[in-house]
Design an enzyme around this catalytic site. Structure first.
Site, PDB file in Angstrom:
ATOM      1  N   ASN A  77       0.869  -1.174   0.000  1.00 20.53           N
ATOM      2  CA  ASN A  77       0.000   0.000   0.000  1.00 20.53           C
ATOM      3  C   ASN A  77       0.906   1.223   0.000  1.00 20.53           C
ATOM      4  O   ASN A  77       1.476   1.597   1.029  1.00 20.53           O
ATOM      5  CB  ASN A  77      -0.910  -0.006   1.233  1.00 20.53           C
ATOM      6  CG  ASN A  77      -1.885   1.156   1.249  1.00 20.53           C
ATOM      7  OD1 ASN A  77      -1.824   2.058   0.417  1.00 20.53           O
ATOM      8  ND2 ASN A  77      -2.789   1.157   2.219  1.00 20.53           N
TER       9      ASN A  77
ATOM     10  N   ARG B  88      -2.275  -2.105  -3.667  1.00 19.74           N
ATOM     11  CA  ARG B  88      -3.523  -1.378  -3.470  1.00 19.74           C
ATOM     12  C   ARG B  88      -3.522  -0.154  -4.378  1.00 19.74           C
ATOM     13  O   ARG B  88      -2.559   0.603  -4.429  1.00 19.74           O
ATOM     14  CB  ARG B  88      -3.669  -0.912  -2.028  1.00 19.74           C
ATOM     15  CG  ARG B  88      -4.892  -0.022  -1.804  1.00 19.74           C
ATOM     16  CD  ARG B  88      -4.952   0.523  -0.391  1.00 19.74           C
ATOM     17  NE  ARG B  88      -6.069   1.436  -0.232  1.00 19.74           N
ATOM     18  CZ  ARG B  88      -5.988   2.756  -0.257  1.00 19.74           C
ATOM     19  NH1 ARG B  88      -4.819   3.341  -0.466  1.00 19.74           N
ATOM     20  NH2 ARG B  88      -7.060   3.510  -0.081  1.00 19.74           N
TER      21      ARG B  88
ATOM     22  N   HIS C 136     -12.701   2.053   0.542  1.00 26.31           N
ATOM     23  CA  HIS C 136     -12.580   0.978   1.536  1.00 26.31           C
ATOM     24  C   HIS C 136     -13.209  -0.320   1.029  1.00 26.31           C
ATOM     25  O   HIS C 136     -13.584  -1.191   1.820  1.00 26.31           O
ATOM     26  CB  HIS C 136     -13.240   1.348   2.875  1.00 26.31           C
ATOM     27  CG  HIS C 136     -12.611   2.503   3.585  1.00 26.31           C
ATOM     28  ND1 HIS C 136     -13.345   3.493   4.205  1.00 26.31           N
ATOM     29  CD2 HIS C 136     -11.319   2.860   3.744  1.00 26.31           C
ATOM     30  CE1 HIS C 136     -12.537   4.384   4.731  1.00 26.31           C
ATOM     31  NE2 HIS C 136     -11.286   4.028   4.462  1.00 26.31           N
TER      32      HIS C 136
ATOM     33  N   ARG D 176     -12.036  14.649   8.604  1.00 29.84           N
ATOM     34  CA  ARG D 176     -12.880  14.997   7.465  1.00 29.84           C
ATOM     35  C   ARG D 176     -14.299  15.323   7.916  1.00 29.84           C
ATOM     36  O   ARG D 176     -14.816  14.749   8.861  1.00 29.84           O
ATOM     37  CB  ARG D 176     -12.936  13.837   6.467  1.00 29.84           C
ATOM     38  CG  ARG D 176     -11.603  13.501   5.826  1.00 29.84           C
ATOM     39  CD  ARG D 176     -11.753  12.290   4.919  1.00 29.84           C
ATOM     40  NE  ARG D 176     -10.462  11.833   4.428  1.00 29.84           N
ATOM     41  CZ  ARG D 176     -10.177  10.564   4.121  1.00 29.84           C
ATOM     42  NH1 ARG D 176     -11.109   9.631   4.256  1.00 29.84           N
ATOM     43  NH2 ARG D 176      -8.986  10.228   3.678  1.00 29.84           N
TER      44      ARG D 176
ATOM     45  N   GLU E  51      -7.176  -5.994   4.929  1.00 28.56           N
ATOM     46  CA  GLU E  51      -7.095  -5.614   3.526  1.00 28.56           C
ATOM     47  C   GLU E  51      -5.894  -6.248   2.833  1.00 28.56           C
ATOM     48  O   GLU E  51      -5.949  -6.593   1.650  1.00 28.56           O
ATOM     49  CB  GLU E  51      -7.038  -4.091   3.410  1.00 28.56           C
ATOM     50  CG  GLU E  51      -8.329  -3.419   3.857  1.00 28.56           C
ATOM     51  CD  GLU E  51      -8.191  -1.923   4.028  1.00 28.56           C
ATOM     52  OE1 GLU E  51      -8.619  -1.185   3.123  1.00 28.56           O
ATOM     53  OE2 GLU E  51      -7.664  -1.492   5.075  1.00 28.56           O
TER      54      GLU E  51
END
Length: 397
Positions: A8, A89, A178, A237, A382
């Protein structure tokens, strides 16, 4: 058996995990942080011990070369050709990639062509791939897209009510993110209950956070949108806000649109309301000390999650399980309790408070037997999904 590296790559970081497949044994993992800085940090786990170095690392290529050298130096592999494949990823696959894809000239070029959909992430993803490709040119590489899982949404769900030409010409739509995590949760839950035909709401609650409504393993809806800024309130956020706020604030403050978007991504959410931190652990400490802004931030967060769960319940028709995952979802017992308490009257969700308070970072059902909807905690993975897709697409043993 195959050794598969899951990668990633961020703009200034490189996370990695090396698997022995198909056993899914983790041989090592680690991260390179602050790439391009003189005080970059290289960390790798060797025999359960974390080894850390601080040194100048000028770019991703140097980070990859350092990682591969460390694998041999610490006898994780005897030689680099033991590594059979690398899975990467990638933030965005647009509408083209409803599944992971083998890295080819075309699929690599597509990352560059789609960079406007996620400029910071996409260029970092490509840079990480290019660095590994140069270092390991003779092994297969696979791209695993964050958006792929959500392409099963219906058109009436993913379109925004803007002039249709904005979608047709500029690809403006809800994409969701996600996806690798939500897919892992859906598959793992189905295996756990031995039933593929379940309706679940997956709550990936980390510093970035999203929910997904999933029916029979397919995504029906998700909270993030054209970008990861949409949806629920997050660490830094905003989540969903009225877009008219931006021209209003531009006029009142003199800030540019770019500056306001930066504030919306990095200085809002839990941080903006609490004034304490974007980290839920710091928020909890402030709550315990009676900080009213932190208390307000927690209430707002739980409220936003509740609203999405309620709407997804209606869209799915019925829900078999609500599943909490990712750093906050797996470990923050108070957040889970506050969210579930908001669901009790309408959806008859009943939390087992004792089980909830003792469940962190492990798979467990935390609702009572008479709860109308099961509530679970389930750690996501993941990286193992990246490794699985790499093995599948490259037909590795």
């Amino acid at each position: 058996m195959s050794k598969v590296m899951a990668v990633n790559a961020g703009s200034s970081s490189l996370k990695f995990k090396l698997f022995q497949m198909p056993q899914e044994t983790v041989l090592t993992d680690g991260v390179v942080e602050r790439i391009s800085m003189d005080d970059a940090i290289f960390s790798i786990r060797v025999n359960g011990e974390k080894i850390k170095k601080v040194l100048p690392i000028k770019d991703h290529q140097q980070a990859v070369d350092m990682l591969l050298s460390a694998l041999v130096e610490y006898h994780i592999v005897d030689k680099l050709d033991e590594i059979n494949a690398v899975g990467h990823r990638v933030l965005h696959g647009g509408e083209k990639y409803a599944d992971s894809a083998v890295a080819t000239e075309e699929s690599a070029q597509d990352i560059l062509d789609m960079k406007d959909l996620g400029p910071l992430h996409m260029m970092a993803n490509y840079t990480g791939y290019a660095a590994f490709k140069k270092a390991l040119p003779n092994v297969g590489h696979v791209f695993v897209y964050d958006t792929s899982f959500h392409l099963s949404m219906a058109k009436e769900t993913y379109l925004y009510p803007l002039p249709l030409e904005f979608y047709e010409k500029y690809h403006v739509r809800r994409y969701g993110f996600h996806g690798t995590s939500h897919k892992y949760i859906a598959q793992t839950y189905a295996e756990l209950v031995h039933d593929q035909n379940k309706n679940i709401i997956s709550c990936h609650l980390g510093n970035g956070a999203s929910l997904a409504a999933i029916s029979c393993g397919k995504c029906v809806n998700t909270s993030m949108g054209f970008t990861p800024l949409a949806g629920i309130m997050m660490g830094g956020r905003t989540g969903d806000v009225d877009p008219s706020i931006y021209p209003y604030l531009m006029e009142k403050t003199g800030l540019s649109c770019k500056e306001l978007i930066d504030i919306s991504n990095k200085k809002s959410g839990l941080l903006g309301i609490s004034g304490v931190s974007s980290d839920a652990r710091d928020i909890q400490k402030a709550i315990d000390e009676g900080n009213q802004r932190a208390i307000l931030a927690r209430k707002m967060y739980a409220q936003r999650v509740m609203e999405y769960i309620g709407s997804y319940y209606v869209q799915l028709g019925h829900v078999d399980a609500i599943i909490f995952t990712a750093g906050l979802g797996e470990n923050d017992t108070q957040v889970r309790a506050e969210i579930c308490d908001l669901l009790t009257e309408a959806l008859h969700v009943k939390l087992d408070y004792q089980l909830n308070s003792t469940t962190r970072g492990k798979t467990a059902k935390i609702s009572t037997d008479d709860s109308a909807i099961d509530v679970w905690v389930m750690p996501t993975d993941e990286e193992v999904m990246i490794a699985r897709d790499t093995v599948r697409l490259l037909h590795l043993a």
